[in-house]
Scaffold this motif. Structure first.
Motif, PDB file in Angstrom:
ATOM      1  N   MET A  73     -22.946   9.511 -29.899  1.00  0.00           N
ATOM      2  CA  MET A  73     -22.382  10.570 -28.977  1.00  0.00           C
ATOM      3  C   MET A  73     -20.861  10.350 -28.741  1.00  0.00           C
ATOM      4  SD  MET A  73     -23.051  11.035 -24.803  1.00  0.00           S
ATOM      5  CE  MET A  73     -22.489   9.259 -24.372  1.00  0.00           C
ATOM      6  N   TYR A  74     -20.149  11.267 -29.107  1.00  0.00           N
ATOM      7  CA  TYR A  74     -18.444  11.177 -28.784  1.00  0.00           C
ATOM      8  C   TYR A  74     -18.151  11.867 -27.728  1.00  0.00           C
ATOM      9  CZ  TYR A  74     -18.972  10.342 -33.733  1.00  0.00           C
ATOM     10  OH  TYR A  74     -19.042   9.690 -34.944  1.00  0.00           O
ATOM     11  N   ILE A  75     -17.128  11.136 -26.846  1.00  0.00           N
ATOM     12  CA  ILE A  75     -16.698  11.346 -25.648  1.00  0.00           C
ATOM     13  C   ILE A  75     -15.144  11.712 -25.826  1.00  0.00           C
ATOM     14  CG2 ILE A  75     -16.348  10.729 -22.868  1.00  0.00           C
ATOM     15  CD1 ILE A  75     -18.834   8.776 -23.935  1.00  0.00           C
ATOM     16  N   PHE A  76     -14.393  12.664 -25.541  1.00  0.00           N
ATOM     17  CA  PHE A  76     -13.091  12.925 -25.528  1.00  0.00           C
ATOM     18  C   PHE A  76     -12.465  13.152 -23.880  1.00  0.00           C
ATOM     19  CE2 PHE A  76      -9.553  16.014 -25.739  1.00  0.00           C
ATOM     20  CZ  PHE A  76      -8.689  15.305 -26.303  1.00  0.00           C
ATOM     21  N   GLY A  77     -11.545  12.764 -23.916  1.00  0.00           N
ATOM     22  CA  GLY A  77     -10.773  12.924 -22.873  1.00  0.00           C
ATOM     23  C   GLY A  77     -11.363  12.660 -21.564  1.00  0.00           C
ATOM     24  N   GLY A  78     -10.971  13.406 -20.418  1.00  0.00           N
ATOM     25  CA  GLY A  78     -11.439  13.444 -19.120  1.00  0.00           C
ATOM     26  C   GLY A  78     -10.421  12.826 -18.269  1.00  0.00           C
ATOM     27  N   GLN A  79     -10.634  12.664 -16.822  1.00  0.00           N
ATOM     28  CA  GLN A  79      -9.406  12.031 -15.976  1.00  0.00           C
ATOM     29  C   GLN A  79     -10.101  11.094 -15.007  1.00  0.00           C
ATOM     30  OE1 GLN A  79      -8.080  15.016 -13.010  1.00  0.00           O
ATOM     31  NE2 GLN A  79      -9.395  16.391 -13.874  1.00  0.00           N
ATOM     32  N   PHE A  80      -9.085  10.424 -14.490  1.00  0.00           N
ATOM     33  CA  PHE A  80      -9.688   9.363 -13.436  1.00  0.00           C
ATOM     34  C   PHE A  80      -8.382   9.235 -12.617  1.00  0.00           C
ATOM     35  CE2 PHE A  80      -9.455   4.732 -12.165  1.00  0.00           C
ATOM     36  CZ  PHE A  80     -10.708   4.793 -11.503  1.00  0.00           C
ATOM     37  N   CYS A  89     -14.131   8.184 -27.443  1.00  0.00           N
ATOM     38  CA  CYS A  89     -14.939   7.117 -27.545  1.00  0.00           C
ATOM     39  C   CYS A  89     -16.349   7.318 -28.161  1.00  0.00           C
ATOM     40  CB  CYS A  89     -15.136   6.570 -25.830  1.00  0.00           C
ATOM     41  SG  CYS A  89     -13.869   6.364 -24.991  1.00  0.00           S
ATOM     42  N   SER A  90     -16.964   6.426 -28.756  1.00  0.00           N
ATOM     43  CA  SER A  90     -18.421   6.667 -29.394  1.00  0.00           C
ATOM     44  C   SER A  90     -19.322   5.779 -28.874  1.00  0.00           C
ATOM     45  CB  SER A  90     -18.289   6.764 -30.749  1.00  0.00           C
ATOM     46  OG  SER A  90     -17.922   5.496 -31.158  1.00  0.00           O
ATOM     47  N   PHE A  91     -20.681   6.384 -28.692  1.00  0.00           N
ATOM     48  CA  PHE A  91     -21.792   5.469 -28.330  1.00  0.00           C
ATOM     49  C   PHE A  91     -22.958   5.791 -29.357  1.00  0.00           C
ATOM     50  CE2 PHE A  91     -25.944   5.242 -26.151  1.00  0.00           C
ATOM     51  CZ  PHE A  91     -25.948   4.042 -25.762  1.00  0.00           C
ATOM     52  N   ASP A  92     -23.339   4.631 -29.928  1.00  0.00           N
ATOM     53  CA  ASP A  92     -24.302   4.587 -30.970  1.00  0.00           C
ATOM     54  C   ASP A  92     -25.786   4.443 -30.359  1.00  0.00           C
ATOM     55  OD1 ASP A  92     -26.396   3.390 -33.061  1.00  0.00           O
ATOM     56  OD2 ASP A  92     -24.937   4.371 -34.324  1.00  0.00           O
TER      57      ASP A  92
END
Length: 99
Positions: A73-80, A89-92
């Motif tokens: 799973m690849y996660i791009f961007g976002g806000q905090f 970010c990636s999660f195997d």
């Protein structure tokens, strides 16, 4: 890992010999705080699981994009808190590791 019963009705699929997996990362919790939680929905058992994972978690975030390619799973961007991420970010899912 922690299990939660899915509160939604899930569609049943013909054949019955396969499993559909849904991942849920981040977002906002009930107190409107950004989260770094990862949950996996097992559609046959209708349970959300919070798997034990290894590696450095991505920063808590919401309003991000994500996709799955193969077992990653690849996660791009976002806000905090008004900060906008421009990272990937990636999660195997097989090894349950963040690199």
């Amino acid at each position: 890992s922690t299990s939660l019963h899915a509160n939604t009705l899930l569609p049943s699929y013909p054949g019955g010999s396969h499993t559909c997996i849904k991942l849920d990362f981040g977002g906002k919790d009930l107190k409107n705080k950004s989260s770094d939680s990862l949950y996996v929905l097992h559609t046959v058992r209708k349970e959300w699981n919070k798997p034990s994972i290894q590696g450095l978690l991505p920063a808590p975030r919401h309003s991000h994009a994500a996709c799955v390619i193969g077992t990653t799973m690849y996660i791009f961007g976002g806000q905090f808190n008004g900060y906008y991420f421009n990272d990937v970010c990636s999660f195997d899912m097989k090894s349950r590791k963040y690199p």
